[in-house]
Design a protein around this motif. Structure first.
Motif, PDB file in Angstrom:
ATOM      1  N   LEU A   1       1.649   2.824 -18.040  1.00  0.00           N
ATOM      2  CA  LEU A   1       2.410   1.569 -17.980  1.00  0.00           C
ATOM      3  C   LEU A   1       1.504   0.344 -17.894  1.00  0.00           C
ATOM      4  N   HIS A   2       0.413   0.451 -17.137  1.00  0.00           N
ATOM      5  CA  HIS A   2      -0.393  -0.723 -16.790  1.00  0.00           C
ATOM      6  C   HIS A   2      -1.675  -0.904 -17.597  1.00  0.00           C
ATOM      7  N   SER A   3      -2.144   0.119 -18.274  1.00  0.00           N
ATOM      8  CA  SER A   3      -3.369   0.045 -19.091  1.00  0.00           C
ATOM      9  C   SER A   3      -4.539  -0.572 -18.334  1.00  0.00           C
ATOM     10  N   ASN A   4      -4.738  -0.155 -17.086  1.00  0.00           N
ATOM     11  CA  ASN A   4      -5.829  -0.620 -16.211  1.00  0.00           C
ATOM     12  C   ASN A   4      -5.725  -2.084 -15.793  1.00  0.00           C
ATOM     13  N   CYS A   5      -4.700  -2.788 -16.232  1.00  0.00           N
ATOM     14  CA  CYS A   5      -4.561  -4.203 -15.894  1.00  0.00           C
ATOM     15  C   CYS A   5      -4.387  -4.372 -14.383  1.00  0.00           C
ATOM     16  N   HIS A   6      -5.147  -5.289 -13.808  1.00  0.00           N
ATOM     17  CA  HIS A   6      -5.118  -5.601 -12.374  1.00  0.00           C
ATOM     18  C   HIS A   6      -5.203  -4.336 -11.516  1.00  0.00           C
ATOM     19  N   TRP A   7      -6.108  -3.451 -11.908  1.00  0.00           N
ATOM     20  CA  TRP A   7      -6.323  -2.193 -11.203  1.00  0.00           C
ATOM     21  C   TRP A   7      -6.626  -2.434  -9.727  1.00  0.00           C
ATOM     22  N   ASP A   8      -7.500  -3.403  -9.419  1.00  0.00           N
ATOM     23  CA  ASP A   8      -7.887  -3.660  -8.020  1.00  0.00           C
ATOM     24  C   ASP A   8      -6.688  -4.093  -7.176  1.00  0.00           C
TER      25      ASP A   8
ATOM     26  N   ALA B   1       9.112  -4.660  -5.590  1.00  0.00           N
ATOM     27  CA  ALA B   1       7.950  -4.337  -6.420  1.00  0.00           C
ATOM     28  C   ALA B   1       7.138  -5.579  -6.761  1.00  0.00           C
ATOM     29  N   GLU B   2       5.839  -5.382  -6.848  1.00  0.00           N
ATOM     30  CA  GLU B   2       4.913  -6.438  -7.259  1.00  0.00           C
ATOM     31  C   GLU B   2       4.557  -6.241  -8.727  1.00  0.00           C
ATOM     32  N   ASP B   3       4.310  -7.332  -9.420  1.00  0.00           N
ATOM     33  CA  ASP B   3       3.703  -7.265 -10.743  1.00  0.00           C
ATOM     34  C   ASP B   3       2.756  -8.464 -10.838  1.00  0.00           C
ATOM     35  N   TRP B   4       1.684  -8.283 -11.577  1.00  0.00           N
ATOM     36  CA  TRP B   4       0.639  -9.304 -11.628  1.00  0.00           C
ATOM     37  C   TRP B   4       0.395  -9.750 -13.056  1.00  0.00           C
TER      38      TRP B   4
ATOM     39  N   ARG C   1      -3.471  -3.450  -7.810  1.00  0.00           N
ATOM     40  CA  ARG C   1      -2.553  -2.316  -7.684  1.00  0.00           C
ATOM     41  C   ARG C   1      -3.086  -1.287  -6.690  1.00  0.00           C
ATOM     42  N   PHE C   2      -4.411  -1.061  -6.731  1.00  0.00           N
ATOM     43  CA  PHE C   2      -5.018  -0.111  -5.792  1.00  0.00           C
ATOM     44  C   PHE C   2      -4.870  -0.620  -4.351  1.00  0.00           C
ATOM     45  N   ALA C   3      -5.083  -1.917  -4.132  1.00  0.00           N
ATOM     46  CA  ALA C   3      -4.920  -2.497  -2.792  1.00  0.00           C
ATOM     47  C   ALA C   3      -3.464  -2.375  -2.328  1.00  0.00           C
ATOM     48  N   GLU C   4      -2.522  -2.611  -3.221  1.00  0.00           N
ATOM     49  CA  GLU C   4      -1.099  -2.474  -2.885  1.00  0.00           C
ATOM     50  C   GLU C   4      -0.767  -1.012  -2.556  1.00  0.00           C
TER      51      GLU C   4
END
Length: 178
Positions: free
Chosen positions: A152-159, A113-116, A161-164
């Protein structure tokens, strides 16, 4: 009624019970029905693929390769789905081999898993995505659900996560852009 007729009827009744009580394994889903206590119980890999012999593959992808050899078909089929054991290599080929030899329910496993953390240009603030409960998420399906979970993410690093989500071939819709 004569004894012979009774014996024939009893014999037919027992045969019917045996036929109704038997079930077959659907190779495509790993499910068992009919005579098990839970008709939706998933078979273990050893139950689903009991064959023994020589099972192997040697694959080359873009900047990667993976070579595996097994004595048991269960190990062969389970490892075909394992991203980590296959060096994240030759996914489409592994899917094809699995479909041809193991069933139609391929779901890649052992996903790192990735996290940013850091500046999010879209939100114009520094934030961190949720950290997964384990560094390895059991299946790709679960990882895809994790990536798009805004609770979980509250829109953080949406781009990111969407790319992943897209690069992993996740299916279904992603959350709306913030």
């Amino acid at each position: 009624m004569s004894i012979l007729k009774r014996m024939i009827l009893v014999s037919l009744a027992l045969s019917s019970v045996l036929v109704i009580g038997c079930s077959s394994n659907d190779e495509g889903t790993g499910m068992r029905g009919g005579n098990s206590k839970d008709p939706n119980r998933k078979l273990s890999p050893d139950e689903r693929w009991p064959e023994e012999g020589s099972f192997s593959y040697d694959l080359t992808g873009i900047n990667c390769d993976t070579k595996q050899q097994f004595y048991r078909k269960a190990d062969y089929c389970v490892t075909l789905m394992d991203r980590e054991k296959n060096n994240n290599c030759a996914l489409e080929t592994r899917q094809s081999i699995y479909t041809a030899n193991c069933g139609n329910d391929f779901d890649e496993t052992n996903i790192q898993a990735e996290d940013w953390t850091g500046w999010d240009a879209r939100l114009k603030l520094s934030c961190s995505t949720a950290v997964p409960p384990s560094r390895y998420i059991p299946t790709l399906t679960e990882y895809c659900v994790f990536l798009k979970n805004e609770a979980l993410h509250s829109n953080c690093h949406w781009d990111k996560r969407f790319a992943e989500f897209k690069s992993n071939g996740c299916r279904g819709s992603f959350s709306n852009a913030p």
